[in-house]
Design a protein around this motif. Structure first.
Motif, mmCIF file in Angstrom:
data_model
loop_
_atom_site.group_PDB
_atom_site.id
_atom_site.type_symbol
_atom_site.label_atom_id
_atom_site.label_comp_id
_atom_site.label_asym_id
_atom_site.label_seq_id
_atom_site.Cartn_x
_atom_site.Cartn_y
_atom_site.Cartn_z
ATOM 1 N N UNK A 1 -76.231 31.214 -24.300
ATOM 2 C CA UNK A 1 -75.775 29.859 -24.017
ATOM 3 C C UNK A 1 -74.265 29.755 -24.112
ATOM 4 N N UNK A 2 -73.699 30.324 -25.162
ATOM 5 C CA UNK A 2 -72.249 30.276 -25.360
ATOM 6 C C UNK A 2 -71.520 31.032 -24.261
ATOM 7 N N UNK A 3 -72.014 32.234 -23.917
ATOM 8 C CA UNK A 3 -71.330 33.004 -22.882
ATOM 9 C C UNK A 3 -71.451 32.322 -21.521
ATOM 10 N N UNK A 4 -72.584 31.698 -21.251
ATOM 11 C CA UNK A 4 -72.727 30.966 -19.996
ATOM 12 C C UNK A 4 -71.702 29.853 -19.887
ATOM 13 N N UNK B 1 -78.680 39.855 -18.030
ATOM 14 C CA UNK B 1 -77.730 39.870 -16.920
ATOM 15 C C UNK B 1 -77.249 38.451 -16.720
ATOM 16 N N UNK B 2 -75.943 38.247 -16.843
ATOM 17 C CA UNK B 2 -75.314 36.951 -16.625
ATOM 18 C C UNK B 2 -74.740 36.965 -15.209
ATOM 19 N N UNK B 3 -75.253 36.123 -14.342
ATOM 20 C CA UNK B 3 -74.822 36.110 -12.961
ATOM 21 C C UNK B 3 -74.214 34.765 -12.589
ATOM 22 N N UNK B 4 -73.289 34.796 -11.633
ATOM 23 C CA UNK B 4 -72.623 33.571 -11.192
ATOM 24 C C UNK B 4 -71.960 33.813 -9.847
ATOM 25 N N UNK B 5 -71.500 32.726 -9.235
ATOM 26 C CA UNK B 5 -70.872 32.782 -7.906
ATOM 27 C C UNK B 5 -69.544 32.044 -7.943
ATOM 28 N N UNK B 6 -68.579 32.569 -7.210
ATOM 29 C CA UNK B 6 -67.297 31.876 -7.020
ATOM 30 C C UNK B 6 -67.364 31.109 -5.699
ATOM 31 N N UNK B 7 -67.161 29.807 -5.746
ATOM 32 C CA UNK B 7 -67.149 29.015 -4.518
ATOM 33 C C UNK B 7 -65.763 29.061 -3.883
#
Length: 333
Positions: free
Chosen positions: A301-304, A327-333
């Motif tokens: 939660x903290x890292x997200x 695995x923490x995943x994300x996208x750059x808009x």
């Protein structure tokens, strides 16, 4: 401290990963690359804190296969692409690591390993077997990597060793193109066993005797008799004021299963891993550090929240093997 640790373990690092994870790290990395990243032809990818290039080689191989499938490269190893026009469409993978010893080991393999000839030593290699392909650099700055130049960014089991993670996340955001993908695979400080509850992973508090007793009291086959044990353990004390009491038998079973797994995880991490380091690599102290660094890493939660603060969207956490790895995943808009 970190540089010294990885200088010590460079030549034995991947062998020790096999011992430490019973080979599971290979399955985790395969899942990261094949099922989550899903490399494509022409992809520009950076693998940060990539060490000897284990993940980068997997990504490069997948890009190479995709380009061969699209006819951008000849099927024969070492052959040039079908035309100069296609050359501009070819993908590229770069490993960045702050540790020269780890990079040197990766370059040595890229130069000498026959299985990497088409990936690292062809006319137009996806991953160059030199200082350009295996580049020394700091995850917090990524100096020399142009803005918005990468389609994707991975960092596997390296983020916990970065002192200023907010800067590393900002650097990741800077080098990614709009629409670029961020993937961070890391060991978790706490495990999670899901039996179907909708409660988010890692949302439970640290395991305490009172938490266990409260969980047991919610199980049909235990019943309310455990309530006395919960009170005796101090379930109502100020120290446990933030304790989450399971609201269903499923959550109670999850807490108990997670507690048992956490005990085993801690026992293996602190009791077995340093001993393996001493036996296999002759270095218990460095592997003791690696274990301790996992426990100091933020919970999911903290890292997200940190990833979102860097500007990323669609931030998700995918726990693997009972949450030992996420695995923490994300996208750059």
């Amino acid at each position: 401290m970190v540089l010294g640790v990885f200088n010590n373990v460079a030549t034995n690092y991947d062998v020790m990963n096999d011992f430490m994870s019973a080979g599971m790290h290979r399955l985790w990395k395969r899942h990261l690359v094949n099922d989550m990243l899903r490399p494509f032809a022409g992809q520009k990818h950076i693998d940060v804190a990539g060490g000897t290039g284990d993940v980068a080689v997997r990504v490069a191989r997948a890009i190479l296969d995709a380009e061969r499938a699209e006819g951008l490269r000849a099927a024969k190893a070492g052959a040039a692409p079908t035309s100069e026009k296609n050359k501009a469409k070819l993908g590229q993978v770069t490993v960045v690591d702050i540790n020269a010893a780890m990079l040197a080991e990766g370059r040595r393999r890229a130069i000498n390993d026959a299985s990497l000839e088409d990936v690292c030593r062809s006319t137009y290699p996806v991953l160059r077997a030199d200082e350009e392909g295996y580049a020394e650099g700091n995850a917090e700055t990524l100096d020399g990597v142009p803005d918005e130049s990468m389609d994707s960014y991975t960092i596997a089991f390296g983020m916990r060793n970065v002192p200023r993670r907010d800067l590393a996340l900002a650097a990741a955001y800077r080098v990614l193109k709009p629409g670029g993908r961020f993937l961070c695979m890391e060991f978790s400080p706490h495990v999670w066993v899901s039996l179907g509850s909708k409660q988010p992973p890692y949302a439970l508090p640290p395991i305490t005797p009172s938490a266990l007793a409260a969980a047991a009291s919610n199980l049909p086959f235990v019943g309310p008799a455990a309530a006395a044990a919960a009170n005796a353990a101090g379930a109502g004390s100020a120290a446990n004021a933030k304790m989450v009491v399971p609201s269903s038998p499923t959550q109670a079973a999850e807490l108990l299963a997670t507690s048992v797994m956490q005990l085993g995880y801690d026992a293996y991490s602190f009791g077995v891993v340093p001993s393996l380091g001493a036996a296999v690599a002759g270095d218990a102290e460095s592997y003791q550090y690696l274990v301790e660094s996992i426990r100091r890493f933020p919970d999911a939660t903290t890292f997200s929240e940190m990833v979102r603060a860097a500007g990323f969207v669609n931030v998700r956490v995918t726990p693997l093997t009972g949450g030992i790895v996420a695995v923490h995943s994300a996208i750059k808009l």
